[in-house]
Design a protein around this motif. Structure first.
Motif, PDB file in Angstrom:
ATOM      1  N   ILE A  11       0.858  -1.180   0.000  1.00 18.17           N
ATOM      2  CA  ILE A  11       0.000   0.000   0.000  1.00 18.17           C
ATOM      3  C   ILE A  11       0.898   1.235   0.000  1.00 18.17           C
ATOM      4  O   ILE A  11       2.079   1.154   0.355  1.00 18.17           O
TER       5      ILE A  11
ATOM      6  N   GLU B 225       6.140   2.884  -0.870  1.00 18.43           N
ATOM      7  CA  GLU B 225       5.206   1.789  -0.601  1.00 18.43           C
ATOM      8  C   GLU B 225       5.641   1.079   0.671  1.00 18.43           C
ATOM      9  O   GLU B 225       6.809   1.156   1.070  1.00 18.43           O
TER      10      GLU B 225
ATOM     11  N   THR C 251      -5.877  -6.248  -0.714  1.00 18.96           N
ATOM     12  CA  THR C 251      -5.332  -4.888  -0.701  1.00 18.96           C
ATOM     13  C   THR C 251      -6.324  -3.910  -0.083  1.00 18.96           C
ATOM     14  O   THR C 251      -5.946  -3.012   0.678  1.00 18.96           O
ATOM     15  N   THR C 252      -7.604  -4.100  -0.398  1.00 22.50           N
ATOM     16  CA  THR C 252      -8.640  -3.242   0.191  1.00 22.50           C
ATOM     17  C   THR C 252      -8.656  -3.383   1.706  1.00 22.50           C
ATOM     18  O   THR C 252      -8.748  -2.386   2.442  1.00 22.50           O
TER      19      THR C 252
ATOM     20  N   ARG D  96      -5.656  -1.558   3.127  1.00 20.25           N
ATOM     21  CA  ARG D  96      -5.823  -0.095   3.097  1.00 20.25           C
ATOM     22  C   ARG D  96      -6.773   0.366   4.204  1.00 20.25           C
ATOM     23  O   ARG D  96      -6.549   1.394   4.855  1.00 20.25           O
TER      24      ARG D  96
ATOM     25  N   ALA E  57      -5.076   0.286   7.460  1.00 16.55           N
ATOM     26  CA  ALA E  57      -3.754   0.914   7.438  1.00 16.55           C
ATOM     27  C   ALA E  57      -3.479   1.633   8.748  1.00 16.55           C
ATOM     28  O   ALA E  57      -4.296   2.391   9.261  1.00 16.55           O
TER      29      ALA E  57
END
Length: 707
Positions: free
Chosen positions: A631, A638, A692-693, A696, A699
């Motif tokens: 991310i 990154e 990935t969602t 994020r 995060a």
């Protein structure tokens, strides 16, 4: 005599080198008539190298009295000296490199002594393919392996001469082994080149019925449906007439069905009528399915009421119904009468709509693991070529049984699990879900399956649930779609005595691009490139060893269909497909995947493989599922987040493991998220978009979080 009895056809005589050329003629060996046949049809006076054991056989002596021959023992290399001198002097010599008649129908082991003769005599190898004689009663195949005939049609094909590519720097045993491997490749390439690739899938099914129908059930499923070749072809002929209504020749028709005998009939019915099946992934969700339909301009979808009900797909069907006409197979079946069946029976194996080998045969869709699914258009030639490529490397015949648990909307499930065995006369058991970890091993035991295709995720699930005796009949377990973990290999070998052969495929190559085989296996790699394929490695900044892999060959797709430009085929430049994978290839041709180009994180200017991060996690917590994603990071560009099901996962453990194996500190994830389960697609692949969602959304500063 051969022309009269076996209707022998000779092809490629123009490929024979001129007299005086140093040549070694290398045919495959399928029956007792091979030697006399070649002596009769070759327009040159060639000598024959004969195994000492065969030379003593009573049936060989009449032939040996009338031909020039030299006996040789494959186990005694010194016996080849006279043959080397003979070939070097310009005398054409015929040697059967397998040293024996095939007992499987496939290419047997190739002795490197034959290759050594060609290499030391500085001669070209002239590959020859004998086809049809294996069906005679003078072959070593039995009636359960192939459809036999007293006088089958025989074809002898002479292919262009080849100089064995052997590194001149090699000496001794290493050179002999390299020459043997090169000759094995030449023989395999000859097999694929001579395969029937200029046909459609329905025509190929007709040929399989003619040559390989032993009366066995060719497809059965969990519902108890059993189809022989005759029933499959009849069903396709009858159904094709019904499915023509409301569709046009060449139109993409959606197929939303699970693994069953029924999906095979529907698939072949569409082939018969010149329609193109668009295999929809019912596990992908309404958004992805509608995007796939838009890309391929699907206006009609074939499905089953029973499947929709059992699969609880009402929401998906509501979305599909708003965009396309839905045809339920139960309604079609109810409309079939005795007249339809008679017409189908009279049609035999003749296709209703003639098509060409390079026409589209199927539209599959990329998994959507990294974005919106794309339509992948595969031709008849693509699928037939990939089936031939796989069969050339894997020893399989009608005595085997494939347990196909991979869905047919997945290219591995379609080509490897259904089309390849169907066209080779290998019985198939179709099962609708790879996620039934307790049921699948029991059914493998009950059906006596010998070949299983799967992913690491699925194989791990089966290994946890299976009884130690459930896999007693399995002899080939081939894994793809994701890297096979060392722990998975270890469990299968220690508990079940089975070696997992890892392969590498992408939808765009129909799908098998490379694979390990029983004769050429190197754990940790995905094997060698499929026959007749070319590869190219393009440099990638930050990657010192290897490069980005592009491939070209007869199994590479016609092109893409995208939702952004519906129905427009996006062809490949010069036939090259960019796989998007970063790989290295060793001198023997074995491919090691380092990761997806998209699956590298750029941290402070350094390229870090997310696959390497996952490998470290797998070595620490082999029982857990782990996935690494990247991310954005304001400071380093990154950062890496590891999602894992290991409840006690700590970043400090990753640091210690990375240090222990000499990995860079950059491979240690900045954040570790403990999750209940790693997101997966219906194909068993990791769902990187969802992962990935999740990363994020959660995060946070580098540390450990619990999701």
């Amino acid at each position: 005599m051969f022309r009269a009895l076996f209707r022998t056809e000779i092809r490629g005589l123009e490929n024979l080198p001129p007299p005086g050329t140093r040549m070694l003629i290398a045919p495959n060996h399928v029956s007792l008539i091979d030697g006399p046949l070649l002596h009769a049809v070759l327009p040159i006076d060639a000598s024959f190298a004969v195994d000492t054991g065969i030379a003593k056989a009573w049936w060989a002596k009449p032939f040996l009295r009338v031909v020039k021959h030299y006996t040789m023992d494959p186990t005694k290399p010194l016996a080849a000296r006279d043959l080397i001198k003979l070939v070097a002097a310009g005398e054409p010599v015929v040697i059967f490199p397998e040293g024996r008649i095939t007992v499987s129908g496939s290419l047997m082991k190739v002795y490197d002594g034959t290759a050594m003769i060609a290499d030391k005599a500085d001669a070209v190898v002239v590959p020859v393919r004998i086809e049809g004689a294996q069906r005679s009663y003078l072959s070593y195949l039995n009636s359960s392996q192939i459809k036999r005939s007293w006088f089958p049609r025989v074809t002898v094909t002479i292919l262009p001469p080849v100089k064995l590519p052997v590194d001149q720097a090699l000496k001794g045993k290493a050179r002999r082994n390299a020459a043997g491997a090169a000759l094995q490749d030449v023989m395999i390439d000859a097999l694929v080149k001579n395969a029937m690739l200029d046909h459609t899938l329905f025509e190929a099914l007709g040929h399989a019925y003619r040559d390989r129908d032993t009366g066995k059930v060719i497809i059965e499923d969990a519902l108890g449906t059993k189809l022989t070749y005759r029933k499959l072809i009849l069903g396709a002929q009858v159904l094709s007439r019904k499915l023509e209504d409301g569709t046009a020749i060449g139109e993409n028709v959606g197929v939303l069905l699970p693994n069953s005998a029924g999906v095979a009939v529907v698939f072949m019915a569409l082939q018969n009528s010149g329609r193109v099946p668009a295999m929809l992934n019912f596990s992908a969700g309404p958004v992805n399915v509608l995007a796939a339909m838009k890309a391929a301009q699907v206006k009609t979808v074939l499905t089953s009421k029973a499947f929709i009900e059992k699969g609880k797909l009402d929401k998906l069907m509501t979305a599909i119904s708003a965009e396309a006409r839905v045809v339920y197979l139960e309604d079609v079946r109810a409309s079939i009468g005795i007249g339809d069946k008679v017409k189908g029976l009279l049609a035999g194996t003749t296709p209703r709509v003639p098509r060409q080998a390079n026409d589209p045969a199927v539209v599959l869709f990329t998994s959507g693991s990294e974005g919106t699914p794309k339509g992948v258009v595969l031709s008849h030639r693509n699928i037939l070529a990939n089936a031939a490529q796989a069969l050339a490397r894997v020893d399989a015949n009608a005595n085997d049984k494939v347990f196909n648990v991979l869905p047919v909307f997945h290219s591995f499930g379609l080509t490897g699990g259904m089309m390849m065995p169907m066209l080779a006369g290998i019985p198939i058991y179709m099962y609708p879900s790879p996620l039934h970890y307790r049921i699948v091993p029991e059914l493998i035991y009950q059906t006596g399956a010998t070949i299983l295709f799967g992913t690491d995720t699925f194989l791990t699930g089966y290994a946890r649930s299976a009884h130690a005796y459930d896999f007693r009949t399995l002899r080939l377990v081939i894994a793809g779609a994701e890297a096979v973990k060392d722990r998975t290999r270890q469990v299968f070998m220690e508990r079940y005595g089975i070696r997992i052969l890892e392969g590498y495929g992408v939808t765009e190559t129909a799908p098998v691009l490379a694979m390990n085989t029983p004769m050429a296996n190197r754990p940790g790699t995905v094997g060698r490139l499929s026959p007749l394929m070319e590869s190219r490695l393009d440099p990638v900044p930050g990657i010192e060893e290897g490069g980005r892999l592009s491939v070209r060959g007869p199994n590479v797709m016609l092109g893409y269909l995208r939702a952004e430009n519906p129905g427009v085929l996006e062809v490949l430049p010069d036939g090259w497909h960019d796989t998007g994978d970063i790989v290295s290839i060793d001198p023997a041709g074995f491919i090691t995947i380092k990761g997806r180009a998209k699956r590298f994180a750029k941290i402070a200017g350094e390229m870090v493989s997310l696959s390497a991060v996952e490998a470290i996690a797998a070595s620490l917590w082999p029982q857990a599922g782990s996935v690494a994603v990247s991310i954005p990071d304001q400071r380093k560009g990154e950062r890496i987040v590891l999602l894992t099901t290991e409840k006690n996962a700590e970043r400090s453990a990753m640091q210690a493991q990375a240090k222990a194996i000499g990995a860079s500190e950059l491979t240690v994830p900045a954040t570790i998220m403990v999750v209940d389960k790693v997101p997966l697609l219906g194909t068993g692949k990791t769902d990187y978009v969802t992962a990935t969602t999740m990363a994020r959304e959660q995060a946070s500063p580098p540390e450990r979080v619990v999701a």
